[in-house]
Design an enzyme around this catalytic site. Structure first.
Site, PDB file in Angstrom:
ATOM      1  N   GLY A 153       0.784  -1.225   0.000  1.00 11.63           N
ATOM      2  CA  GLY A 153       0.000   0.000   0.000  1.00 11.63           C
ATOM      3  C   GLY A 153       0.815   1.273   0.000  1.00 11.63           C
ATOM      4  O   GLY A 153       1.979   1.305  -0.402  1.00 11.63           O
ATOM      5  N   CYS A 154       0.187   2.339   0.493  1.00 15.25           N
ATOM      6  CA  CYS A 154       0.758   3.684   0.377  1.00 15.25           C
ATOM      7  C   CYS A 154       2.029   3.877   1.191  1.00 15.25           C
ATOM      8  O   CYS A 154       2.815   4.775   0.899  1.00 15.25           O
ATOM      9  CB  CYS A 154      -0.283   4.728   0.802  1.00 15.25           C
ATOM     10  N   ASN A 155       2.226   3.071   2.226  1.00 17.52           N
ATOM     11  CA  ASN A 155       3.451   3.199   3.018  1.00 17.52           C
ATOM     12  C   ASN A 155       4.651   2.547   2.347  1.00 17.52           C
ATOM     13  O   ASN A 155       5.802   2.745   2.754  1.00 17.52           O
ATOM     14  CB  ASN A 155       3.272   2.572   4.407  1.00 17.52           C
TER      15      ASN A 155
END
Length: 376
Positions: A153-155
């Site tokens: 994901g975004c991390n």
């Protein structure tokens, strides 16, 4: 006033044998077409006032997207999961390759010098992964070591950067490459619900590439090296997962639509904000630094409420997050590559001084917050 550090003033935790890895190049790329939020609403004929309000109050002006093809009636035909995966592959290879070529050109290196490639993505699943496809597309050395970070994901941009920095530190003098490639339009479901509308109003398509190198002999700062290196040294990473919020951001299989559907819990901004101080304090632990010593904050463009929550909980100014909000406005949420788009803007701004300290922060499924401490 933010603190700057000379080489002899490096925080104790960063003092170690060998050279620390340094970011020496950055470049980004997007698909050819961008759309205003109002364009998307009109293209899909969305009249539900709740959804229109969601789009128009997102703090996003435009996003680069690869929209579904037109059907016989002129409307947009809904893509199958197979078509979405093919979109992910085709766009990922094309935009990723453009970002890499530009990044390599900016540093003065040659593609043949790359020794390691890490590809980060969450918007599709390929076997072999994007790293293999990009090695073939770019003509990289077949001995290039590779890693694919998929589904985090975004991390995940900072998860990937951790691996790339580790390889660069272990192989001084050899460039290591990270590419974040997100075709978020290959992960959309259009079913008229508020659940999918939240996702569809937020994410955009794009790729970002960075090159890291450890430089034990100080060659990067000598004109005769032929390498143009302007970026910071990576000093330290810190992570924090929030297990009680493990389902706050996730993919589910939608039986009715026959495809994956991404879910964002409405409480995500507050979960992230409540833990932001903890992970940053851990990052600065044993360095003798305080948050007020950080000159540059590069925070993931997760959405207006996420940015506001992080800003409030860390006591940041609007100036501190200017590139974060600017990238959200002009691109939407680019998932794992968002923070690199902000970093590119910071470097282009020309306001960084030698010795300035910076923090990178990304957040995503897990729920997870990732951070890195850098010195310019």
């Amino acid at each position: 006033m933010a603190l700057t550090l000379s080489e002899k003033d490096v925080p104790p935790l960063a003092e170690q044998d060998g050279a620390l890895p340094r970011i020496i190049g950055i470049a980004t790329a997007n698909p050819p077409d961008s759309y205003a939020q109002s364009d998307i609403l009109d293209i899909f004929g969305i009249t539900d006032q709740r959804i229109r309000s969601l789009f128009m109050n997102s703090a996003i002006d435009r996003r680069f997207l690869i929209l579904p093809p037109e059907g016989p009636d002129g409307g947009r035909r809904m893509e199958t999961q197979g078509e979405l995966l093919r979109k992910h592959r085709a766009s990922g290879v094309e935009t990723g390759a453009r970002a890499v070529r530009e990044c390599v050109a900016r540093t003065g290196l040659d593609l043949s010098e790359i020794g390691y490639i890490c590809c980060v993505t969450t918007t599709g699943l390929l076997t072999p992964g994007l790293s293999a496809h990009l090695i073939k597309e770019l003509g990289l050395d077949v001995r290039t070591s590779r890693l694919d970070v998929v589904g985090m994901g975004c991390n995940a941009g900072l998860n990937g950067l951790t691996a790339v920095a580790g390889w660069a530190a272990a192989n001084p003098g050899r460039p290591a490459l990270m590419v974040c490639v997100e075709t978020c339009s290959a992960a959309y479901v259009f079913d008229g619900t508020m659940r999918t509308a939240v996702v569809n109003s937020l994410f955009g398509d794009g790729a970002a590439a960075v090159i890291l190198m450890a430089d034990p002999d100080g060659l990067l700062d000598r004109p005769e090296s032929g390498v143009r290196a302007e970026g910071p040294t990576v000093l330290k990473f810190s992570s924090r997962i929030i297990p009680e919020a493990v389902d706050a951001m996730r993919y589910d299989w939608d039986d009715d639509q026959g495809k994956f559907s991404f879910f964002l819990d409405r409480d995500v901004p507050y979960v992230v904000g409540a833990h932001a101080e903890l992970v940053v304090d851990r990052l600065l632990e044993d360095t003798g630094l305080r948050r007020s010593d950080i000159a540059h904050w590069i925070v993931h463009s997760g959405g207006k409420k996420v940015i506001d929550s992080v800003q409030i909980n860390l006591g940041l100014t609007r100036h501190d997050v200017r590139h974060t909000t600017g990238v959200l406005r002009d691109y939407g949420n680019l998932s794992s590559g968002s923070f690199l788009f902000s970093y590119e803007r910071l470097m282009a701004e020309g306001q960084v001084r030698p010795g300035d300290l910076g923090v990178f922060m990304t957040m995503g499924p897990g729920s997870t917050i990732e951070t890195a401490l850098v010195r310019y």
